[in-house]
Design a protein around this motif. Structure first.
Motif, PDB file in Angstrom:
ATOM      1  N   ASP A 118       7.739   7.808   8.319  1.00 20.01           N
ATOM      2  CA  ASP A 118       9.308   7.043   7.945  1.00 20.01           C
ATOM      3  C   ASP A 118       9.663   7.296   6.659  1.00 20.01           C
ATOM      4  O   ASP A 118      10.728   7.319   6.348  1.00 20.01           O
ATOM      5  CB  ASP A 118       9.213   5.356   8.580  1.00 20.01           C
ATOM      6  CG  ASP A 118       9.160   5.303   9.700  1.00 20.01           C
ATOM      7  OD1 ASP A 118       9.114   6.405  10.760  1.00 20.01           O
ATOM      8  OD2 ASP A 118       8.997   4.085  10.202  1.00 20.01           O
ATOM      9  N   ASN A 119       8.668   7.237   5.724  1.00 16.39           N
ATOM     10  CA  ASN A 119       8.995   7.500   4.109  1.00 16.39           C
ATOM     11  C   ASN A 119       8.934   8.880   3.833  1.00 16.39           C
ATOM     12  O   ASN A 119       8.551   9.312   2.627  1.00 16.39           O
ATOM     13  CB  ASN A 119       8.371   6.483   3.437  1.00 16.39           C
ATOM     14  CG  ASN A 119       8.928   4.976   3.416  1.00 16.39           C
ATOM     15  OD1 ASN A 119       9.973   4.824   2.931  1.00 16.39           O
ATOM     16  ND2 ASN A 119       8.333   4.235   4.568  1.00 16.39           N
ATOM     17  N   ASP A 120       8.601   9.749   4.694  1.00 17.58           N
ATOM     18  CA  ASP A 120       8.693  11.259   4.376  1.00 17.58           C
ATOM     19  C   ASP A 120       7.122  11.570   3.557  1.00 17.58           C
ATOM     20  O   ASP A 120       7.274  12.597   2.678  1.00 17.58           O
ATOM     21  CB  ASP A 120       9.661  11.769   3.473  1.00 17.58           C
ATOM     22  CG  ASP A 120      11.002  11.900   4.335  1.00 17.58           C
ATOM     23  OD1 ASP A 120      10.814  12.119   5.740  1.00 17.58           O
ATOM     24  OD2 ASP A 120      12.155  11.644   3.944  1.00 17.58           O
ATOM     25  N   ARG A 121       6.140  10.759   3.945  1.00 16.12           N
ATOM     26  CA  ARG A 121       4.953  11.026   3.218  1.00 16.12           C
ATOM     27  C   ARG A 121       3.925  11.361   4.187  1.00 16.12           C
ATOM     28  O   ARG A 121       2.504  11.043   4.142  1.00 16.12           O
ATOM     29  CB  ARG A 121       4.635   9.636   2.642  1.00 16.12           C
ATOM     30  CG  ARG A 121       5.309   9.548   1.416  1.00 16.12           C
ATOM     31  CD  ARG A 121       5.542  10.683   0.309  1.00 16.12           C
ATOM     32  NE  ARG A 121       4.329  11.303   0.179  1.00 16.12           N
ATOM     33  CZ  ARG A 121       3.399  11.283  -0.881  1.00 16.12           C
ATOM     34  NH1 ARG A 121       3.833  10.468  -2.022  1.00 16.12           N
ATOM     35  NH2 ARG A 121       2.492  12.088  -1.294  1.00 16.12           N
ATOM     36  N   ALA A 122       4.142  12.054   5.246  1.00 18.72           N
ATOM     37  CA  ALA A 122       3.326  12.464   6.113  1.00 18.72           C
ATOM     38  C   ALA A 122       2.322  13.697   5.725  1.00 18.72           C
ATOM     39  O   ALA A 122       1.176  14.210   6.234  1.00 18.72           O
ATOM     40  CB  ALA A 122       3.959  13.309   7.517  1.00 18.72           C
TER      41      ALA A 122
ATOM     42  N   ILE B 263       0.813  -1.097  -0.038  1.00 18.91           N
ATOM     43  CA  ILE B 263      -0.018   0.025   0.017  1.00 18.91           C
ATOM     44  C   ILE B 263       0.872   1.137  -0.113  1.00 18.91           C
ATOM     45  O   ILE B 263       0.592   2.290  -0.774  1.00 18.91           O
ATOM     46  CB  ILE B 263      -0.968  -0.004   1.091  1.00 18.91           C
ATOM     47  CG1 ILE B 263      -2.067  -1.294   0.927  1.00 18.91           C
ATOM     48  CG2 ILE B 263      -1.625   1.253   1.508  1.00 18.91           C
ATOM     49  CD1 ILE B 263      -2.723  -1.319   2.245  1.00 18.91           C
ATOM     50  N   LEU B 264       1.888   1.229   0.713  1.00 19.57           N
ATOM     51  CA  LEU B 264       2.774   2.532   0.976  1.00 19.57           C
ATOM     52  C   LEU B 264       3.457   2.586  -0.431  1.00 19.57           C
ATOM     53  O   LEU B 264       3.658   3.710  -0.990  1.00 19.57           O
ATOM     54  CB  LEU B 264       4.173   2.277   1.863  1.00 19.57           C
ATOM     55  CG  LEU B 264       4.948   3.414   1.778  1.00 19.57           C
ATOM     56  CD1 LEU B 264       4.399   4.745   2.326  1.00 19.57           C
ATOM     57  CD2 LEU B 264       6.248   2.856   2.874  1.00 19.57           C
TER      58      LEU B 264
ATOM     59  N   GLU C  75       2.673   6.347  -6.814  1.00 14.36           N
ATOM     60  CA  GLU C  75       1.522   7.373  -7.537  1.00 14.36           C
ATOM     61  C   GLU C  75       1.553   8.579  -7.320  1.00 14.36           C
ATOM     62  O   GLU C  75       0.836   9.593  -7.797  1.00 14.36           O
ATOM     63  CB  GLU C  75       0.304   6.689  -7.327  1.00 14.36           C
ATOM     64  CG  GLU C  75      -0.034   5.358  -7.964  1.00 14.36           C
ATOM     65  CD  GLU C  75      -0.042   5.303  -9.443  1.00 14.36           C
ATOM     66  OE1 GLU C  75      -0.479   6.258 -10.103  1.00 14.36           O
ATOM     67  OE2 GLU C  75       0.217   4.240 -10.123  1.00 14.36           O
ATOM     68  N   ASP C  76       2.494   8.960  -6.193  1.00 14.73           N
ATOM     69  CA  ASP C  76       2.350  10.264  -5.680  1.00 14.73           C
ATOM     70  C   ASP C  76       1.074  10.732  -5.189  1.00 14.73           C
ATOM     71  O   ASP C  76       0.691  11.903  -5.733  1.00 14.73           O
ATOM     72  CB  ASP C  76       3.231  11.296  -6.538  1.00 14.73           C
ATOM     73  CG  ASP C  76       3.724  12.775  -6.002  1.00 14.73           C
ATOM     74  OD1 ASP C  76       3.935  12.783  -4.827  1.00 14.73           O
ATOM     75  OD2 ASP C  76       3.657  13.785  -6.528  1.00 14.73           O
ATOM     76  N   ALA C  77       0.490  10.183  -4.345  1.00 16.28           N
ATOM     77  CA  ALA C  77      -0.899   9.983  -4.029  1.00 16.28           C
ATOM     78  C   ALA C  77      -1.042  11.428  -3.070  1.00 16.28           C
ATOM     79  O   ALA C  77      -0.214  11.726  -2.235  1.00 16.28           O
ATOM     80  CB  ALA C  77      -1.420   9.119  -3.350  1.00 16.28           C
ATOM     81  N   ASP C  78      -2.139  12.027  -3.146  1.00 10.37           N
ATOM     82  CA  ASP C  78      -2.464  13.171  -2.297  1.00 10.37           C
ATOM     83  C   ASP C  78      -3.247  12.520  -0.922  1.00 10.37           C
ATOM     84  O   ASP C  78      -3.331  13.191   0.113  1.00 10.37           O
ATOM     85  CB  ASP C  78      -3.421  14.131  -2.729  1.00 10.37           C
ATOM     86  CG  ASP C  78      -2.703  14.864  -4.109  1.00 10.37           C
ATOM     87  OD1 ASP C  78      -1.538  15.273  -3.874  1.00 10.37           O
ATOM     88  OD2 ASP C  78      -3.162  14.735  -5.159  1.00 10.37           O
TER      89      ASP C  78
END
Length: 185
Positions: A132-136, A98-99, A105-108
């Protein structure tokens, strides 16, 4: 009594019925609206045109052994119909897969659908993986059969909003529109 088919007559008849096609090219010219847009010299005035904004991209995911995806598909379709770009991961996904979809996809938005009762475990792990993957910056929502008493716990894991059974899709659409890109601001 056999009659022989005459291809020449058939083609000629078709041409007569389609004679408007033969004349169309003779009537093509410069439209006055094109001159107005491009200017007298054909120069483009792109600054005057509004900038097209990219659609909100949403990943809808079904984690673990939860194979009931009818609701997720309904939500995915409602979001698509509202003009969002939707990526549905399918059923039986791991938090890592999922991550990976969110990052690739550079999802919002990440929408997690859970009907199996394992929403706390999967949301906690996905919240950690996003941080952890800078997608907060990803708006993280959870929906499904979520007991109301679990909503506060989910929010401590990084979930922004919880949508329980019977939530109208318009409520979800409005929430995403109002909040998806505000996380960066």
């Amino acid at each position: 009594m056999s009659t022989e088919f005459d291809w020449d007559d058939a083609v000629e008849s078709w041409r007569k019925d389609r004679r408007d096609l033969g004349r169309a090219a003779g009537r093509v010219g410069t439209a006055s609206t094109v001159n107005g847009l491009l200017g007298a010299k054909g120069e483009s005035d792109m600054q005057a045109l509004p900038e097209k904004t990219k659609p909100t991209k949403v990943v809808v995911a079904k984690p673990g052994l939860d194979g009931h995806d009818r609701g997720a598909k309904i939500v995915a379709r409602a979001l698509r119909d509202a003009g969002m770009e939707v990526v549905y991961t399918g059923i039986y996904q791991t938090p890592e897969s999922i991550l990976r979809a969110v990052v690739q996809e550079d999802a919002d938005v990440l929408g997690l659908s859970s009907l199996s009762g394992a929403h706390l475990e999967y949301a906690k792990e996905l919240g950690e993986l996003l941080r952890d993957n800078d997608r907060a910056d990803v708006l993280f929502v959870v929906g499904g059969t979520i007991p109301p008493e679990d909503a506060d716990t989910l929010k401590t894991y990084g979930v922004h909003e919880v949508f329980g059974p019977g939530t109208p899709t318009t409520v979800l659409v409005d929430y995403i529109r109002d909040n998806a890109r505000n996380l960066l601001a």
